[in-house]
Design a protein around this motif. Structure first.
Motif, PDB file in Angstrom:
ATOM      1  N   CYS A  91       0.829  -1.212   0.000  1.00  0.00           N
ATOM      2  CA  CYS A  91       0.000   0.000   0.000  1.00  0.00           C
ATOM      3  C   CYS A  91       0.859   1.255   0.000  1.00  0.00           C
ATOM      4  O   CYS A  91       0.559   2.223  -0.705  1.00  0.00           O
ATOM      5  N   GLN A  92       1.944   1.245   0.759  1.00  0.00           N
ATOM      6  CA  GLN A  92       2.835   2.408   0.794  1.00  0.00           C
ATOM      7  C   GLN A  92       3.521   2.613  -0.548  1.00  0.00           C
ATOM      8  O   GLN A  92       3.677   3.751  -1.012  1.00  0.00           O
ATOM      9  N   CYS A  93       3.914   1.514  -1.185  1.00  0.00           N
ATOM     10  CA  CYS A  93       4.515   1.617  -2.529  1.00  0.00           C
ATOM     11  C   CYS A  93       3.523   2.225  -3.509  1.00  0.00           C
ATOM     12  O   CYS A  93       3.896   3.013  -4.382  1.00  0.00           O
ATOM     13  N   TRP A  94       2.253   1.847  -3.363  1.00  0.00           N
ATOM     14  CA  TRP A  94       1.208   2.390  -4.228  1.00  0.00           C
ATOM     15  C   TRP A  94       1.147   3.909  -4.069  1.00  0.00           C
ATOM     16  O   TRP A  94       1.155   4.654  -5.047  1.00  0.00           O
ATOM     17  N   VAL A  95       1.086   4.369  -2.818  1.00  0.00           N
ATOM     18  CA  VAL A  95       1.024   5.813  -2.555  1.00  0.00           C
ATOM     19  C   VAL A  95       2.268   6.507  -3.105  1.00  0.00           C
ATOM     20  O   VAL A  95       2.172   7.542  -3.785  1.00  0.00           O
ATOM     21  N   ASP A  96       3.431   5.944  -2.829  1.00  0.00           N
ATOM     22  CA  ASP A  96       4.680   6.561  -3.283  1.00  0.00           C
ATOM     23  C   ASP A  96       4.722   6.685  -4.801  1.00  0.00           C
ATOM     24  O   ASP A  96       5.139   7.715  -5.341  1.00  0.00           O
ATOM     25  N   ALA A  97       4.279   5.643  -5.502  1.00  0.00           N
ATOM     26  CA  ALA A  97       4.293   5.672  -6.969  1.00  0.00           C
ATOM     27  C   ALA A  97       3.334   6.719  -7.510  1.00  0.00           C
ATOM     28  O   ALA A  97       3.647   7.438  -8.463  1.00  0.00           O
ATOM     29  N   GLN A  98       2.162   6.841  -6.904  1.00  0.00           N
ATOM     30  CA  GLN A  98       1.168   7.802  -7.399  1.00  0.00           C
ATOM     31  C   GLN A  98       1.525   9.236  -7.030  1.00  0.00           C
ATOM     32  O   GLN A  98       1.262  10.163  -7.795  1.00  0.00           O
ATOM     33  N   GLN A  99       2.124   9.431  -5.865  1.00  0.00           N
ATOM     34  CA  GLN A  99       2.445  10.789  -5.418  1.00  0.00           C
ATOM     35  C   GLN A  99       3.791  11.278  -5.927  1.00  0.00           C
ATOM     36  O   GLN A  99       3.903  12.405  -6.386  1.00  0.00           O
ATOM     37  N   HIS A 100       4.796  10.413  -5.826  1.00  0.00           N
ATOM     38  CA  HIS A 100       6.161  10.882  -6.054  1.00  0.00           C
ATOM     39  C   HIS A 100       6.874  10.143  -7.179  1.00  0.00           C
ATOM     40  O   HIS A 100       7.941  10.576  -7.595  1.00  0.00           O
ATOM     41  N   GLY A 101       6.298   9.061  -7.636  1.00  0.00           N
ATOM     42  CA  GLY A 101       6.982   8.246  -8.639  1.00  0.00           C
ATOM     43  C   GLY A 101       7.000   8.905 -10.005  1.00  0.00           C
ATOM     44  O   GLY A 101       6.236   9.827 -10.287  1.00  0.00           O
ATOM     45  N   HIS A 179      -7.431  16.004  -6.432  1.00  0.00           N
ATOM     46  CA  HIS A 179      -6.074  16.535  -6.244  1.00  0.00           C
ATOM     47  C   HIS A 179      -5.742  16.672  -4.757  1.00  0.00           C
ATOM     48  O   HIS A 179      -4.967  17.541  -4.358  1.00  0.00           O
ATOM     49  N   LYS A 180      -6.332  15.790  -3.949  1.00  0.00           N
ATOM     50  CA  LYS A 180      -6.056  15.745  -2.512  1.00  0.00           C
ATOM     51  C   LYS A 180      -5.704  14.310  -2.139  1.00  0.00           C
ATOM     52  O   LYS A 180      -6.207  13.364  -2.734  1.00  0.00           O
ATOM     53  N   GLN A 181      -4.858  14.172  -1.121  1.00  0.00           N
ATOM     54  CA  GLN A 181      -4.374  12.852  -0.717  1.00  0.00           C
ATOM     55  C   GLN A 181      -5.291  12.167   0.305  1.00  0.00           C
ATOM     56  O   GLN A 181      -4.988  11.072   0.753  1.00  0.00           O
ATOM     57  N   THR A 182      -6.415  12.805   0.628  1.00  0.00           N
ATOM     58  CA  THR A 182      -7.308  12.276   1.661  1.00  0.00           C
ATOM     59  C   THR A 182      -7.754  10.847   1.363  1.00  0.00           C
ATOM     60  O   THR A 182      -7.855  10.019   2.273  1.00  0.00           O
ATOM     61  N   ALA A 183      -8.013  10.559   0.103  1.00  0.00           N
ATOM     62  CA  ALA A 183      -8.488   9.213  -0.254  1.00  0.00           C
ATOM     63  C   ALA A 183      -7.449   8.145   0.072  1.00  0.00           C
ATOM     64  O   ALA A 183      -7.795   7.030   0.476  1.00  0.00           O
ATOM     65  N   PHE A 184      -6.158   8.461  -0.070  1.00  0.00           N
ATOM     66  CA  PHE A 184      -5.117   7.513   0.309  1.00  0.00           C
ATOM     67  C   PHE A 184      -5.092   7.304   1.819  1.00  0.00           C
ATOM     68  O   PHE A 184      -4.932   6.179   2.300  1.00  0.00           O
TER      69      PHE A 184
END
Length: 197
Positions: A91-101, A179-184
């Motif tokens: 799950c963290q990899c998913w967030v990292d890829a979508q936000q910063h990848g 365009h908000k990270q709340t859903a993550f």
């Protein structure tokens, strides 16, 4: 290098160069000339490597599935982590890829599912095969967690894995819309509550 080897290498370069373009703009919006330019392949040679744009799209999704599943297999094989820790890392990899990848790490299922499933049955089936395989890998992590006591046995492993995957797909769509990270953040909470032993 043989002629066949050069052909395979050029074909792979086209697919890898196209992925960030398609991750950003979508499948239909990217022209063949843009793909060839990004890959530094001479214009007009696209059909030397692919029968059609659909054939190219299918090959792109097959490569995406292969690379994604390799990452999941590596995560499953990690020693010294519980099943819950492996799922949390996923799950963290998913967030990292979508936000910063980089665009090469963005989820093509999120980007293309609605678009290509209506355009191409062949591409839809490749997406279905990939998502089925992803859920199967996640189910292995859930089963491991159920065995080591870090994940509840309240749900069958495959069902829990499917709900986790659907939660993260949906969260990614909402992040794109808002365009908000709340859903993550919500997806992390829901995943932990679903799996907590």
């Amino acid at each position: 290098m043989t002629v066949a080897g050069k052909h395979v290498q050029a074909r792979r370069r086209i697919l890898e160069s196209a992925r960030p373009l398609i991750s950003q703009r979508g499948f239909s919006a990217v022209g063949l000339s843009q793909v060839l330019e990004a890959a530094q392949i001479p214009k007009g040679s696209f059909y030397h490597y692919f029968e059609s744009k659909e054939h190219f799209g299918a090959a792109l999704l097959e490569l995406y599935n292969e690379q994604y599943l390799q990452k999941l297999d590596a995560l499953i094989a990690e020693r010294g982590k519980t099943g819950f820790e492996k799922l949390s890392a996923y799950c963290q990899c998913w967030v990292d890829a979508q936000q910063h990848g980089c665009l090469n790490e963005k989820c093509l299922v999120v980007k293309l599912a609605a678009e290509v499933s209506d355009l191409s049955e062949r591409m839809r089936l490749i997406l279905e095969e990939g998502t089925t395989a992803i859920i199967a890998r996640l189910a292995c992590m859930v089963e491991e967690g159920q065995q080591d006591g870090t994940i509840t046995k309240a749900l069958p492993a495959r069902l829990a894995a499917s709900v986790v995957y659907q939660t993260w797909l949906g969260a990614t769509l909402l992040v794109k819309v808002t365009h908000k990270q709340t859903a993550f953040e919500d997806a992390f909470v829901a995943t932990r509550q679903l799996l907590a032993s």
